[in-house]
Design a protein around this motif. Sequence first.
Motif, PDB file in Angstrom:
ATOM      1  N   SER A   1       0.861  -1.176   0.000  1.00  0.00           N
ATOM      2  CA  SER A   1       0.000   0.000   0.000  1.00  0.00           C
ATOM      3  C   SER A   1       0.902   1.232   0.000  1.00  0.00           C
TER       4      SER A   1
ATOM      5  N   ARG B   1       6.304   0.713   8.629  1.00  0.00           N
ATOM      6  CA  ARG B   1       4.906   1.091   8.359  1.00  0.00           C
ATOM      7  C   ARG B   1       4.745   2.565   8.661  1.00  0.00           C
TER       8      ARG B   1
ATOM      9  N   VAL C   1       1.685   5.183   9.235  1.00  0.00           N
ATOM     10  CA  VAL C   1       0.243   5.237   9.445  1.00  0.00           C
ATOM     11  C   VAL C   1      -0.133   6.629   9.933  1.00  0.00           C
ATOM     12  N   SER C   2      -1.047   7.265   9.200  1.00  0.00           N
ATOM     13  CA  SER C   2      -1.578   8.560   9.605  1.00  0.00           C
ATOM     14  C   SER C   2      -3.029   8.621   9.161  1.00  0.00           C
ATOM     15  N   ARG C   3      -3.926   8.515  10.114  1.00  0.00           N
ATOM     16  CA  ARG C   3      -5.351   8.600   9.759  1.00  0.00           C
ATOM     17  C   ARG C   3      -5.679   9.990   9.224  1.00  0.00           C
TER      18      ARG C   3
ATOM     19  N   ASP D   1      -1.513   4.623   5.111  1.00  0.00           N
ATOM     20  CA  ASP D   1      -1.251   3.338   5.744  1.00  0.00           C
ATOM     21  C   ASP D   1      -0.384   2.576   4.751  1.00  0.00           C
TER      22      ASP D   1
ATOM     23  N   THR E   1       3.176   0.257   3.666  1.00  0.00           N
ATOM     24  CA  THR E   1       4.233  -0.681   4.002  1.00  0.00           C
ATOM     25  C   THR E   1       5.452  -0.291   3.184  1.00  0.00           C
TER      26      THR E   1
ATOM     27  N   ARG F   1       9.792   3.206  17.219  1.00  0.00           N
ATOM     28  CA  ARG F   1       8.545   3.867  16.827  1.00  0.00           C
ATOM     29  C   ARG F   1       8.815   5.355  16.786  1.00  0.00           C
TER      30      ARG F   1
ATOM     31  N   LEU G   1       1.320  11.214  12.678  1.00  0.00           N
ATOM     32  CA  LEU G   1       1.824  10.098  11.887  1.00  0.00           C
ATOM     33  C   LEU G   1       2.676   9.215  12.778  1.00  0.00           C
TER      34      LEU G   1
ATOM     35  N   TYR H   1       3.948  -7.078  13.546  1.00  0.00           N
ATOM     36  CA  TYR H   1       3.235  -5.800  13.474  1.00  0.00           C
ATOM     37  C   TYR H   1       1.732  -6.027  13.660  1.00  0.00           C
TER      38      TYR H   1
ATOM     39  N   ARG I   1      -0.209  -4.187  16.547  1.00  0.00           N
ATOM     40  CA  ARG I   1      -0.652  -2.969  15.859  1.00  0.00           C
ATOM     41  C   ARG I   1      -1.297  -1.948  16.804  1.00  0.00           C
TER      42      ARG I   1
ATOM     43  N   LEU J   1       0.398   1.736  17.479  1.00  0.00           N
ATOM     44  CA  LEU J   1      -0.239   2.941  16.931  1.00  0.00           C
ATOM     45  C   LEU J   1      -0.868   3.823  17.996  1.00  0.00           C
TER      46      LEU J   1
END
Length: 184
Positions: A42, A76, A78-80, A85, A87, A149, A160, A171, A175, A179
């Motif tokens: 992704s 990874r 990840v930021s909503r 999201d 890899t 992290r 993020l 992961y 997860r 996160l």
Amino acid sequence: MALAEGDPAERCAARAAVAGRDLRGSIEGALNICLAQLAELSPPAGPECGCRLLAAGDKLFAPPAAFRYAPGISARVVSRGAGLDLTLVAEERYDADGERVLLLRPAPGGGEAAARIGEDGTATLVLDGRTWKGRAIAEGFERGRRRERLYLTREDGARLALIVGWEPVAYAMERDRLLTWPAS
């Protein structure tokens, strides 16, 4: 035994090893797993990515540099808030000043993303032309590589998380914890 990896390896983050009952089954299995990993990336790997056979049985089909142990490590992003999201593969380097840098590939938008991590744990990430600032939290080592992290915030307040060193299964199992934004 057969070993396959994404090609070109710098942009196509996939690698698979299979020890089957016969050589043909091992080769097919390694290539199929590699292609499946590319399909799950992704954002998607795209048509420029494929898989190549590095080794089968006692035959090597790639130069020695292709067999370096763990040339990159799973990462990874990840930021909503930013709709990310991803890899990626992180590769650790040191710049001319001795500052630790994580190069992230393949980067969104085709450019290169890089996180700079200071000795005091401060971190700055440039991703898709935007700057994120925050801190890094070390969590030890996995296969001789750092596990850490990074929790970063963009100027507009978007958050993020950059998770480095957890292979996909680890992961997935951690997860939620990884996160969860740490307390200040």
